[in-house]
Enzyme design. Sequence first.
Site, mmCIF file in Angstrom:
data_model
loop_
_atom_site.group_PDB
_atom_site.id
_atom_site.type_symbol
_atom_site.label_atom_id
_atom_site.label_comp_id
_atom_site.label_asym_id
_atom_site.label_seq_id
_atom_site.Cartn_x
_atom_site.Cartn_y
_atom_site.Cartn_z
ATOM 1 N N GLU A 288 -14.038 4.664 5.792
ATOM 2 C CA GLU A 288 -12.968 5.072 6.697
ATOM 3 C C GLU A 288 -13.487 5.323 8.107
ATOM 4 O O GLU A 288 -14.609 5.786 8.313
ATOM 5 C CB GLU A 288 -12.301 6.340 6.149
ATOM 6 C CG GLU A 288 -11.174 6.905 7.000
ATOM 7 C CD GLU A 288 -9.968 6.007 7.116
ATOM 8 O OE1 GLU A 288 -10.126 4.883 7.635
ATOM 9 O OE2 GLU A 288 -8.868 6.416 6.696
ATOM 10 N N ASP B 60 -6.045 10.160 -2.756
ATOM 11 C CA ASP B 60 -6.732 11.271 -2.085
ATOM 12 C C ASP B 60 -8.072 11.563 -2.768
ATOM 13 O O ASP B 60 -8.842 10.654 -3.020
ATOM 14 C CB ASP B 60 -5.841 12.504 -2.039
ATOM 15 C CG ASP B 60 -4.726 12.383 -1.014
ATOM 16 O OD1 ASP B 60 -4.834 11.521 -0.128
ATOM 17 O OD2 ASP B 60 -3.743 13.135 -1.102
ATOM 18 N N ASN C 272 -9.037 -0.234 7.159
ATOM 19 C CA ASN C 272 -7.812 0.497 7.470
ATOM 20 C C ASN C 272 -7.477 0.301 8.948
ATOM 21 O O ASN C 272 -8.184 0.794 9.814
ATOM 22 C CB ASN C 272 -8.008 1.982 7.165
ATOM 23 C CG ASN C 272 -6.780 2.820 7.468
ATOM 24 O OD1 ASN C 272 -5.717 2.298 7.776
ATOM 25 N ND2 ASN C 272 -6.923 4.127 7.390
ATOM 26 N N CYS D 69 -6.276 13.961 7.180
ATOM 27 C CA CYS D 69 -6.180 12.565 7.593
ATOM 28 C C CYS D 69 -7.548 12.045 7.995
ATOM 29 O O CYS D 69 -8.303 12.719 8.706
ATOM 30 C CB CYS D 69 -5.195 12.431 8.754
ATOM 31 S SG CYS D 69 -5.183 10.784 9.502
ATOM 32 N N TYR E 205 0.852 -1.186 0.000
ATOM 33 C CA TYR E 205 0.000 0.000 0.000
ATOM 34 C C TYR E 205 0.884 1.232 0.000
ATOM 35 O O TYR E 205 1.881 1.294 0.728
ATOM 36 C CB TYR E 205 -0.893 -0.004 1.239
ATOM 37 C CG TYR E 205 -1.809 1.195 1.359
ATOM 38 C CD1 TYR E 205 -2.799 1.428 0.420
ATOM 39 C CD2 TYR E 205 -1.665 2.099 2.408
ATOM 40 C CE1 TYR E 205 -3.639 2.523 0.518
ATOM 41 C CE2 TYR E 205 -2.508 3.201 2.523
ATOM 42 C CZ TYR E 205 -3.487 3.407 1.571
ATOM 43 O OH TYR E 205 -4.312 4.494 1.670
ATOM 44 N N HIS F 46 -7.414 4.299 -4.603
ATOM 45 C CA HIS F 46 -8.679 4.718 -4.006
ATOM 46 C C HIS F 46 -8.857 6.222 -4.088
ATOM 47 O O HIS F 46 -7.900 6.998 -3.969
ATOM 48 C CB HIS F 46 -8.877 4.173 -2.589
ATOM 49 C CG HIS F 46 -7.938 4.636 -1.526
ATOM 50 N ND1 HIS F 46 -7.989 5.886 -0.963
ATOM 51 C CD2 HIS F 46 -6.939 3.985 -0.873
ATOM 52 C CE1 HIS F 46 -7.073 5.993 -0.014
ATOM 53 N NE2 HIS F 46 -6.405 4.861 0.052
ATOM 54 N N ARG G 101 -13.482 5.331 -1.452
ATOM 55 C CA ARG G 101 -13.385 5.593 -0.009
ATOM 56 C C ARG G 101 -14.393 6.682 0.386
ATOM 57 O O ARG G 101 -14.512 7.706 -0.290
ATOM 58 C CB ARG G 101 -11.970 6.057 0.339
ATOM 59 C CG ARG G 101 -11.851 6.643 1.745
ATOM 60 C CD ARG G 101 -10.427 6.987 2.088
ATOM 61 N NE ARG G 101 -10.366 8.058 3.083
ATOM 62 C CZ ARG G 101 -9.249 8.519 3.643
ATOM 63 N NH1 ARG G 101 -8.091 7.982 3.310
ATOM 64 N NH2 ARG G 101 -9.274 9.498 4.520
ATOM 65 N N GLU H 93 -11.369 9.349 -2.594
ATOM 66 C CA GLU H 93 -12.219 9.620 -1.435
ATOM 67 C C GLU H 93 -13.185 10.764 -1.685
ATOM 68 O O GLU H 93 -13.083 11.477 -2.686
ATOM 69 C CB GLU H 93 -11.354 9.915 -0.210
ATOM 70 C CG GLU H 93 -10.564 11.196 -0.314
ATOM 71 C CD GLU H 93 -9.469 11.284 0.740
ATOM 72 O OE1 GLU H 93 -9.456 12.295 1.464
ATOM 73 O OE2 GLU H 93 -8.642 10.356 0.821
ATOM 74 N N ASP I 217 -3.048 5.431 -2.496
ATOM 75 C CA ASP I 217 -3.969 6.443 -1.995
ATOM 76 C C ASP I 217 -3.922 7.644 -2.942
ATOM 77 O O ASP I 217 -2.933 8.365 -2.997
ATOM 78 C CB ASP I 217 -3.526 6.842 -0.578
ATOM 79 C CG ASP I 217 -4.339 7.955 0.030
ATOM 80 O OD1 ASP I 217 -5.278 8.451 -0.616
ATOM 81 O OD2 ASP I 217 -4.031 8.333 1.182
ATOM 82 N N ASP J 169 -0.485 15.730 6.275
ATOM 83 C CA ASP J 169 -1.377 15.072 5.320
ATOM 84 C C ASP J 169 -2.636 15.915 5.138
ATOM 85 O O ASP J 169 -3.722 15.555 5.604
ATOM 86 C CB ASP J 169 -1.718 13.666 5.821
ATOM 87 C CG ASP J 169 -2.595 12.892 4.843
ATOM 88 O OD1 ASP J 169 -2.586 13.239 3.653
ATOM 89 O OD2 ASP J 169 -3.284 11.957 5.295
#
Length: 299
Positions: free
Chosen positions: A191, A91, A213, A126, A48, A116, A161, A118, A89, A62
């Site tokens: 999440e 984002d 996660n 985060c 990942y 992914h 996500r 989101e 990721d 982040d």
Amino acid sequence: MLYATTTPAQKRFDLRARLASDELLRFPGAFNPLSAKLIERHGFDGVYVSGAVLSADLGLPDIGLTTLSEVAGRTRQIARVTELPALVDADTGFGEPMNVARTVAELEDAGVAALHIEDQVNPKRCGHLDGKQVVEVTTAVQRIRAAVDARRDANLVIVARTDIRAVGGLDTAIDRTRRLVDAGADVIFAEALESLDEFAAVRAAVDVPMLANMTEFGKSELFTVAQLRDVGVNIVIWPVSLLRMAMGAAERALSTLTDEGTLTSLLGQMQHRRDLYDLVDYAGYNRFDASVFNFGVAD
């Protein structure tokens, strides 16, 4: 030698096949290419690439400060050194639907097997911090549709996500996951769920695989692989774990060096030179140039 022999297309094909088998796949977070090779050596199912880790590696929080070029570049470095599939990721897709489409194309070219997208607003934060905001469901759906439409390899896995659990509760999260599946998501990633019952409820609500996660110090309890398998989870990620372990060790080493003036007392905790050389396959390069590996390494 050099890079993996398994092609990105084959990695995507294999990942899809394994997801269809309903087994649970384990994806520790790789903080650099070398750690990805170590993950492979220890028999895990994939690597990942965490946005939080990439940000931290650059000395940044982040909060959406990294660029698509930075993410694609680091992901390419990681994906090409391992035979394992890489999940990255992406984002929010670095913008709205057209940006999402370009993000998918760039990351597909970087060799990923899955990514992914989101539903947070820009700039994101985060997923285990308070104060998150999510976009309206229409925008979330548009992002996933754009990602699905933009892939050229039909086996590229699109993970949707949603961060809405912390904003609107479990029922709202379940409703959104259903909408994201309808938009074409191959895998659902809800999440910051707070209990095994919540994971089970989301899994029961959709007919696609589900990702969990297990990040430390977050909203979710750190459930075991067996516990997550029992409620139907198909992929587990540990995004920042290896970086946290490495940074903890680095802090202890620096403190020891300050206090003792030498790291002799920590030699037993270090990766030995011979193990590092083995991991990067010094001997393999000897086939090309005998001068690069013409030595022995003492115990």
